[in-house]
Design an enzyme around this catalytic site. Structure first.
Site, PDB file in Angstrom:
ATOM      1  N   LYS A   1       0.824  -1.212   0.000  1.00 31.70           N
ATOM      2  CA  LYS A   1       0.000   0.000   0.000  1.00 31.70           C
ATOM      3  C   LYS A   1       0.858   1.263   0.000  1.00 31.70           C
ATOM      4  CE  LYS A   1      -2.465  -0.876   3.751  1.00 31.70           C
ATOM      5  NZ  LYS A   1      -1.932  -2.190   4.150  1.00 31.70           N
TER       6      LYS A   1
ATOM      7  N   ARG B   1      -9.830   1.604   8.878  1.00 35.09           N
ATOM      8  CA  ARG B   1      -9.369   0.228   9.100  1.00 35.09           C
ATOM      9  C   ARG B   1     -10.436  -0.614   9.792  1.00 35.09           C
ATOM     10  NH1 ARG B   1      -3.519   0.772   8.963  1.00 35.09           N
ATOM     11  NH2 ARG B   1      -2.478  -1.224   9.153  1.00 35.09           N
TER      12      ARG B   1
ATOM     13  N   ARG C   1      11.235  -6.918   5.015  1.00 36.14           N
ATOM     14  CA  ARG C   1      11.073  -5.481   4.693  1.00 36.14           C
ATOM     15  C   ARG C   1      11.994  -4.592   5.540  1.00 36.14           C
ATOM     16  NH1 ARG C   1       5.118  -2.905   4.615  1.00 36.14           N
ATOM     17  NH2 ARG C   1       5.068  -3.231   6.852  1.00 36.14           N
TER      18      ARG C   1
ATOM     19  N   ARG D   1      10.716  -2.327  11.074  1.00 34.61           N
ATOM     20  CA  ARG D   1       9.682  -1.827  11.985  1.00 34.61           C
ATOM     21  C   ARG D   1       9.476  -2.807  13.131  1.00 34.61           C
ATOM     22  NH1 ARG D   1       4.591  -0.147   8.298  1.00 34.61           N
ATOM     23  NH2 ARG D   1       3.550  -1.168  10.031  1.00 34.61           N
TER      24      ARG D   1
ATOM     25  N   ARG E   1      -1.448  -8.979  13.130  1.00 37.58           N
ATOM     26  CA  ARG E   1      -1.926  -7.912  12.235  1.00 37.58           C
ATOM     27  C   ARG E   1      -2.817  -8.489  11.130  1.00 37.58           C
ATOM     28  NH1 ARG E   1       3.496  -5.323  10.549  1.00 37.58           N
ATOM     29  NH2 ARG E   1       2.261  -3.897   9.279  1.00 37.58           N
TER      30      ARG E   1
HETATM   31  P1  AMP Z   1       0.548   0.635   8.901  1.00 34.74           P
HETATM   32  O1  AMP Z   1       1.742   1.486   8.786  1.00 34.74           O
HETATM   33  O2  AMP Z   1      -0.623   1.123   8.100  1.00 34.74           O
HETATM   34  O3  AMP Z   1       0.832  -0.830   8.667  1.00 34.74           O
HETATM   35  O4  AMP Z   1       0.060   0.745  10.440  1.00 34.74           O
HETATM   36  C1  AMP Z   1       0.875   0.291  11.501  1.00 34.74           C
HETATM   37  C2  AMP Z   1       0.062   0.195  12.765  1.00 34.74           C
HETATM   38  O5  AMP Z   1      -0.469   1.497  13.109  1.00 34.74           O
HETATM   39  C3  AMP Z   1      -1.166  -0.713  12.698  1.00 34.74           C
HETATM   40  O6  AMP Z   1      -0.851  -2.074  12.899  1.00 34.74           O
HETATM   41  C4  AMP Z   1      -2.018  -0.129  13.834  1.00 34.74           C
HETATM   42  O7  AMP Z   1      -1.522  -0.521  15.093  1.00 34.74           O
HETATM   43  C5  AMP Z   1      -1.762   1.373  13.692  1.00 34.74           C
HETATM   44  N1  AMP Z   1      -2.748   1.993  12.784  1.00 34.74           N
HETATM   45  C6  AMP Z   1      -2.516   2.561  11.560  1.00 34.74           C
HETATM   46  N2  AMP Z   1      -3.651   3.025  11.023  1.00 34.74           N
HETATM   47  C7  AMP Z   1      -4.640   2.747  11.912  1.00 34.74           C
HETATM   48  C8  AMP Z   1      -6.049   2.949  11.920  1.00 34.74           C
HETATM   49  N3  AMP Z   1      -6.685   3.523  10.887  1.00 34.74           N
HETATM   50  N4  AMP Z   1      -6.737   2.540  13.014  1.00 34.74           N
HETATM   51  C9  AMP Z   1      -6.120   1.971  14.048  1.00 34.74           C
HETATM   52  N5  AMP Z   1      -4.817   1.715  14.103  1.00 34.74           N
HETATM   53  C10 AMP Z   1      -4.058   2.090  13.044  1.00 34.74           C
END
Ligand code: AMP
Length: 220
Positions: free
Chosen positions: A13, A88, A127, A161, A172
């Site tokens: 993404k 989400r 990654r 990360r 996740r």
């Molecule tokens: P990402 O970088 O999109 O993979 O997000 C990493 C982490 O941030 C996720 O696993 C969640 O813990 C948190 N996170 C990101 N976006 C959201 C969202 N819209 N709602 C809740 N938690 C989020």
């Protein structure tokens, strides 16, 4: 254009979003990046978000929705945005709808990136991300940096990360299936979903994504 990107962790993404945002001249709004910026600045929001993120869980809606809304209200997002990682879950999707409706705006498309589960785990385990610019993403097998641990694009330090460990990735994915996947049905009911198989090279996927976003012959 106002676009939402959905797909499991590791679907690419962020990579596709960076490209699309540039191509369409709209800001790339990633709630994950916003949380990570808060963590590195050690804000109260960052401290709160970190425990949920490290566990692979969603950060509570009460803080997430407000943070996303504040970002979408910035002047650069006036004429469109590309949302990556938000909404989400269905309540976030409803909050986004409500926000757009109050401004007489609507979404143009929800881009759903599909990837087989085992591929996701392989992609995430290898990654590595640049500390200076999170759109610079490498992979220990598929897209190695020229010099180990160093970003080819800007020389920044590459890191893994905290939530990219295999155990956290499984959580996740589980969270994705139970909480995020239902939003595709929600948006399908509004006729907004465009599905793209996110396999092959980054360029292949980008081509499919751009093709999928083109209006139909009847202009829809
Ligand atoms: P990402 O970088 O999109 O993979 O997000 C990493 C982490 O941030 C996720 O696993 C969640 O813990 C948190 N996170 C990101 N976006 C959201 C969202 N819209 N709602 C809740 N938690 C989020």
């Amino acid at each position: 254009m106002r676009i939402v990107l959905v797909g499991p962790p590791g679907a690419g993404k962020g990579t596709q979003a960076a490209f699309l945002a540039k191509n369409l001249s709209i800001p790339h709004i990633s709630t994950g990046d916003l949380f990570r910026a808060n963590i590195s600045q050690q804000t109260w929001l960052g401290k709160l978000a970190k425990s949920y993120m490290d566990a692979g869980d969603l950060v509570p809606d009460e803080v997430t929705i407000g943070m996303a809304k504040d970002r979408m209200e910035k002047p650069d997002a006036e004429n469109g945005f590309l949302l990556d990682g938000f909404p989400r879950n269905v309540s976030q999707a409803e909050a986004l709808d409500e926000m757009l409706r109050s401004e007489s705006m609507k979404l143009d498309a929800v881009l759903d990136l599909e990837v087989p589960e085992e591929e996701v785990v392989k992609r995430i385990a290898g990654r590595r991300i640049c500390r200076k610019d999170s759109s610079h993403v490498f992979h220990l097998t598929y897209s190695k940096p020229k010099k180990e641990g160093v970003c080819d694009a800007c020389g920044g330090e590459l890191y893994q990360r905290d939530d990219d460990s295999e155990a956290t990735v499984r959580t996740r994915l589980e969270v994705y299936h139970t909480q995020t996947e239902p939003i595709t049905d929600y948006y399908k009911a509004h006729g907004l979903v465009v599905t793209v198989a996110a396999v092959g090279t980054v360029e292949d996927v980008t081509t499919c994504v751009m093709e999928a976003l083109k209006p139909d012959e009847d202009g829809k």
